[in-house]
Design a protein around this motif. Structure first.
Motif, PDB file in Angstrom:
ATOM      1  N   GLU A  12      15.611  58.308  -2.530  1.00 16.51           N
ATOM      2  CA  GLU A  12      16.753  58.055  -1.644  1.00 16.51           C
ATOM      3  C   GLU A  12      16.355  57.177  -0.464  1.00 16.51           C
ATOM      4  OE1 GLU A  12      18.170  61.899  -0.587  1.00 16.51           O
ATOM      5  OE2 GLU A  12      19.094  62.296  -2.555  1.00 16.51           O
ATOM      6  N   MET A  13      15.151  57.376   0.087  1.00 17.29           N
ATOM      7  CA  MET A  13      14.681  56.556   1.204  1.00 17.29           C
ATOM      8  C   MET A  13      14.510  55.104   0.784  1.00 17.29           C
ATOM      9  SD  MET A  13      11.906  58.876   3.239  1.00 17.29           S
ATOM     10  CE  MET A  13      11.561  57.487   4.335  1.00 17.29           C
ATOM     11  N   VAL A  14      13.929  54.900  -0.398  1.00 13.61           N
ATOM     12  CA  VAL A  14      13.711  53.526  -0.870  1.00 13.61           C
ATOM     13  C   VAL A  14      15.050  52.851  -1.161  1.00 13.61           C
ATOM     14  CG1 VAL A  14      12.695  52.120  -2.703  1.00 13.61           C
ATOM     15  CG2 VAL A  14      11.418  54.043  -1.752  1.00 13.61           C
ATOM     16  N   ARG A  15      15.979  53.567  -1.744  1.00 12.85           N
ATOM     17  CA  ARG A  15      17.297  52.992  -2.020  1.00 12.85           C
ATOM     18  C   ARG A  15      18.039  52.637  -0.738  1.00 12.85           C
ATOM     19  NH1 ARG A  15      19.158  57.165  -6.862  1.00 12.85           N
ATOM     20  NH2 ARG A  15      18.176  56.015  -8.593  1.00 12.85           N
ATOM     21  N   ALA A  16      17.844  53.443   0.299  1.00  8.80           N
ATOM     22  CA  ALA A  16      18.545  53.201   1.562  1.00  8.80           C
ATOM     23  C   ALA A  16      17.930  52.053   2.349  1.00  8.80           C
ATOM     24  CB  ALA A  16      18.542  54.471   2.418  1.00  8.80           C
ATOM     25  N   ASN A  17      16.602  51.875   2.239  1.00 13.00           N
ATOM     26  CA  ASN A  17      15.909  50.920   3.093  1.00 13.00           C
ATOM     27  C   ASN A  17      15.386  49.688   2.374  1.00 13.00           C
ATOM     28  OD1 ASN A  17      15.798  52.481   5.746  1.00 13.00           O
ATOM     29  ND2 ASN A  17      14.915  53.968   4.336  1.00 13.00           N
ATOM     30  N   GLY A  18      15.328  49.732   1.041  1.00 14.89           N
ATOM     31  CA  GLY A  18      14.821  48.586   0.309  1.00 14.89           C
ATOM     32  C   GLY A  18      13.321  48.608   0.131  1.00 14.89           C
ATOM     33  N   ALA A  19      12.584  48.933   1.203  1.00 11.32           N
ATOM     34  CA  ALA A  19      11.121  49.021   1.155  1.00 11.32           C
ATOM     35  C   ALA A  19      10.665  50.031   2.196  1.00 11.32           C
ATOM     36  CB  ALA A  19      10.483  47.659   1.421  1.00 11.32           C
ATOM     37  N   VAL A  20       9.768  50.928   1.788  1.00 14.14           N
ATOM     38  CA  VAL A  20       9.260  51.964   2.699  1.00 14.14           C
ATOM     39  C   VAL A  20       7.765  52.105   2.463  1.00 14.14           C
ATOM     40  CG1 VAL A  20       9.533  54.324   3.555  1.00 14.14           C
ATOM     41  CG2 VAL A  20      11.467  53.183   2.457  1.00 14.14           C
ATOM     42  N   SER A  21       6.990  52.220   3.530  1.00 17.67           N
ATOM     43  CA  SER A  21       5.544  52.365   3.410  1.00 17.67           C
ATOM     44  C   SER A  21       5.181  53.787   3.000  1.00 17.67           C
ATOM     45  CB  SER A  21       4.860  52.034   4.736  1.00 17.67           C
ATOM     46  OG  SER A  21       5.137  53.027   5.702  1.00 17.67           O
ATOM     47  N   LEU A  22       4.004  53.937   2.391  1.00 13.70           N
ATOM     48  CA  LEU A  22       3.512  55.269   2.044  1.00 13.70           C
ATOM     49  C   LEU A  22       3.349  56.125   3.287  1.00 13.70           C
ATOM     50  CD1 LEU A  22       0.784  54.423  -0.629  1.00 13.70           C
ATOM     51  CD2 LEU A  22       3.086  55.297  -1.024  1.00 13.70           C
ATOM     52  N   ARG A  23       2.933  55.487   4.357  1.00 17.53           N
ATOM     53  CA  ARG A  23       2.743  56.209   5.619  1.00 17.53           C
ATOM     54  C   ARG A  23       4.057  56.830   6.091  1.00 17.53           C
ATOM     55  NH1 ARG A  23       0.190  52.417  10.003  1.00 17.53           N
ATOM     56  NH2 ARG A  23      -1.142  52.069   8.196  1.00 17.53           N
ATOM     57  N   GLU A  24       5.129  56.046   6.014  1.00 12.61           N
ATOM     58  CA  GLU A  24       6.428  56.536   6.459  1.00 12.61           C
ATOM     59  C   GLU A  24       6.965  57.603   5.504  1.00 12.61           C
ATOM     60  OE1 GLU A  24       9.628  56.390   9.274  1.00 12.61           O
ATOM     61  OE2 GLU A  24       7.601  55.554   9.256  1.00 12.61           O
ATOM     62  N   LEU A  25       6.769  57.413   4.205  1.00 14.33           N
ATOM     63  CA  LEU A  25       7.208  58.413   3.232  1.00 14.33           C
ATOM     64  C   LEU A  25       6.498  59.737   3.447  1.00 14.33           C
ATOM     65  CD1 LEU A  25       7.328  56.213  -0.006  1.00 14.33           C
ATOM     66  CD2 LEU A  25       9.288  57.149   1.225  1.00 14.33           C
ATOM     67  N   ALA A  26       5.194  59.668   3.675  1.00 14.27           N
ATOM     68  CA  ALA A  26       4.424  60.898   3.895  1.00 14.27           C
ATOM     69  C   ALA A  26       4.896  61.629   5.146  1.00 14.27           C
ATOM     70  CB  ALA A  26       2.937  60.558   3.998  1.00 14.27           C
ATOM     71  N   ARG A  27       5.256  60.861   6.164  1.00 11.81           N
ATOM     72  CA  ARG A  27       5.732  61.481   7.403  1.00 11.81           C
ATOM     73  C   ARG A  27       7.057  62.202   7.191  1.00 11.81           C
ATOM     74  NH1 ARG A  27       9.222  60.683  11.320  1.00 11.81           N
ATOM     75  NH2 ARG A  27      10.032  58.776  10.357  1.00 11.81           N
ATOM     76  N   VAL A  28       7.957  61.571   6.454  1.00 11.12           N
ATOM     77  CA  VAL A  28       9.288  62.150   6.270  1.00 11.12           C
ATOM     78  C   VAL A  28       9.254  63.367   5.359  1.00 11.12           C
ATOM     79  CG1 VAL A  28      11.593  61.710   5.341  1.00 11.12           C
ATOM     80  CG2 VAL A  28      10.472  59.986   6.751  1.00 11.12           C
ATOM     81  N   VAL A  29       8.504  63.290   4.267  1.00  9.62           N
ATOM     82  CA  VAL A  29       8.472  64.423   3.330  1.00  9.62           C
ATOM     83  C   VAL A  29       7.421  65.458   3.720  1.00  9.62           C
ATOM     84  CG1 VAL A  29       9.307  62.987   1.447  1.00  9.62           C
ATOM     85  CG2 VAL A  29       6.857  63.314   1.723  1.00  9.62           C
ATOM     86  N   GLN A  30       6.669  65.162   4.806  1.00 12.52           N
ATOM     87  CA  GLN A  30       5.701  66.108   5.382  1.00 12.52           C
ATOM     88  C   GLN A  30       4.623  66.500   4.374  1.00 12.52           C
ATOM     89  OE1 GLN A  30       8.158  69.294   6.948  1.00 12.52           O
ATOM     90  NE2 GLN A  30       8.551  68.164   8.829  1.00 12.52           N
ATOM     91  N   THR A  31       3.982  65.474   3.833  1.00 15.18           N
ATOM     92  CA  THR A  31       2.863  65.705   2.935  1.00 15.18           C
ATOM     93  C   THR A  31       1.854  64.583   3.125  1.00 15.18           C
ATOM     94  OG1 THR A  31       2.246  66.180   0.638  1.00 15.18           O
ATOM     95  CG2 THR A  31       3.857  64.434   1.002  1.00 15.18           C
ATOM     96  N   SER A  32       0.794  64.580   2.347  1.00 14.21           N
ATOM     97  CA  SER A  32      -0.252  63.568   2.500  1.00 14.21           C
ATOM     98  C   SER A  32       0.121  62.281   1.774  1.00 14.21           C
ATOM     99  CB  SER A  32      -1.583  64.095   1.948  1.00 14.21           C
ATOM    100  OG  SER A  32      -1.505  64.233   0.542  1.00 14.21           O
ATOM    101  N   GLU A  33      -0.522  61.180   2.167  1.00  9.78           N
ATOM    102  CA  GLU A  33      -0.289  59.909   1.489  1.00  9.78           C
ATOM    103  C   GLU A  33      -0.784  59.957   0.054  1.00  9.78           C
ATOM    104  OE1 GLU A  33      -1.302  56.273   3.433  1.00  9.78           O
ATOM    105  OE2 GLU A  33      -0.818  57.056   5.434  1.00  9.78           O
ATOM    106  N   VAL A  34      -1.826  60.758  -0.206  1.00 11.11           N
ATOM    107  CA  VAL A  34      -2.335  60.894  -1.578  1.00 11.11           C
ATOM    108  C   VAL A  34      -1.257  61.485  -2.482  1.00 11.11           C
ATOM    109  CG1 VAL A  34      -4.036  62.053  -3.025  1.00 11.11           C
ATOM    110  CG2 VAL A  34      -4.721  61.120  -0.814  1.00 11.11           C
ATOM    111  N   THR A  35      -0.575  62.530  -1.986  1.00  8.89           N
ATOM    112  CA  THR A  35       0.500  63.152  -2.769  1.00  8.89           C
ATOM    113  C   THR A  35       1.663  62.191  -2.955  1.00  8.89           C
ATOM    114  OG1 THR A  35      -0.111  65.350  -1.948  1.00  8.89           O
ATOM    115  CG2 THR A  35       2.101  65.098  -2.851  1.00  8.89           C
ATOM    116  N   VAL A  36       2.026  61.486  -1.889  1.00 10.86           N
ATOM    117  CA  VAL A  36       3.127  60.523  -1.980  1.00 10.86           C
ATOM    118  C   VAL A  36       2.798  59.420  -2.969  1.00 10.86           C
ATOM    119  CG1 VAL A  36       4.330  58.711  -0.709  1.00 10.86           C
ATOM    120  CG2 VAL A  36       4.112  60.975   0.292  1.00 10.86           C
TER     121      VAL A  36
END
Length: 317
Positions: A12-36
């Protein structure tokens, strides 16, 4: 959060924004970048998104443009650091052009303290940030308002820039690659940005790490016309982003990297020119004290008090 819920949120984040960094995804879903990263690989295998230089983008090769509400919440800390570093390049009494974008808006907020400055812009956000700066003259282009990014575009904007000459242009965009340079998703925005470039002696691109390696439809500034790139440091494991930065440096672009611990700049900061390789440390490499001192001194010659203070601090160590 279960994997299925996490991946749905990422999608949903990628669809809304077009491009999202792993760092930002990890922050929003509250997990590590490795998991993301594992989640992104799984979604890519299903054809729902594409991996791209430390992040995720919509499938299809070209990222689409996000609206202002989405952009304003992406990589905010990185944009602040980039704006802080870029502001040091602007001198009193200078005339510059500043293009549209959330990163250039952050830059404008810092330029309000530069006396005698003249800023030409097609961005309502930039103009608003400087509206109460008594010592800064703001000149706006004509044109038609584009509501998605609060910018003036069209023939009116381009015609108002004819015959203009300033020292520097500060521009952002939707994507940046060593092969094509700076690009954007909108034809009208790209055309005005090209007119801004023609008016400037030097071109400074402001692009956070989420834009490195992203390619969008309309080229605005080819790589050989970019004097300097001001960006933030990619994650240590993001080898592809580091390679993209090195490729830009190899083509003569001066790289200035804003990090959490302050700004780092290339050790070899020769006068602007094409074909000279810039000695920029890749993520994870440590710069020697001598390299830091030479790099900071070079930027201080073009920058302001903040950079000169940093040189003095390095010399005292």
């Amino acid at each position: 959060m279960f994997a299925a819920e996490r991946r749905q949120l990422i999608l949903e984040m990628v669809r809304a924004n077009g491009a999202v960094s792993l760092r930002e995804l990890a922050r929003v879903v509250q997990t590590s970048e490795v998991t993301v990263r594992r989640d992104v690989r799984a979604l890519e295998a299903e054809g729902l998104l594409d991996r791209r230089h430390g992040g995720a983008v919509l499938p299809g090769g070209f990222t689409r443009e996000s609206g202002f509400p989405q952009k304003s919440h992406l990589a905010t800390a990185e944009k602040t650091a980039i704006a802080d570093l870029a502001a040091g390049l602007v001198e009193e009494g200078e005339a510059i052009v500043v293009g549209a974008g959330t990163t250039t808006q952050e830059l404008a907020r810092r330029l309000a303290r530069v006396p005698g400055l003249t800023v030409v812009t097609n961005s309502l956000l930039v103009a608003q940030a400087l509206a109460h700066a008594n010592r800064v003259e703001v000149v706006m282009t004509g044109g038609t308002l584009r509501g998605s990014n609060y910018a003036l575009v069209g023939s009116g904007a381009e015609q108002s820039l004819q015959g203009l000459r300033v020292s520097r242009a500060f521009l952002s965009g939707s994507g940046l690659t060593a092969e094509r340079g700076l690009s954007t998703s909108n034809m009208l925005s790209a055309s005005v940005d090209r007119a801004l470039v023609q008016a400037a002696g030097e071109v400074v691109v402001l692009a956070d790490h989420t834009k490195l390696g992203s390619d969008t439809m309309f080229q605005t500034v080819p790589t050989d016309l970019i004097t300097r790139l001001v960006t933030d440091e990619p994650a240590a494991h993001d080898d592809r982003a580091a390679a993209e930065l090195q490729a830009l440096a190899d083509q003569g672009v001066q790289i200035a990297v804003a990090g959490a611990g302050g700004a780092s700049v290339p050790a070899d900061s020769a006068p602007p020119g094409r074909g000279a390789r810039r000695d920029m440390p890749l993520p994870g490499q440590r710069r020697t004290h001598a390299q830091q001192l030479r790099g900071a001194a070079a930027l201080a010659e073009q920058g302001g008090q903040a950079d000169r203070g940093r040189v003095a601090d390095l010399r005292r160590r």
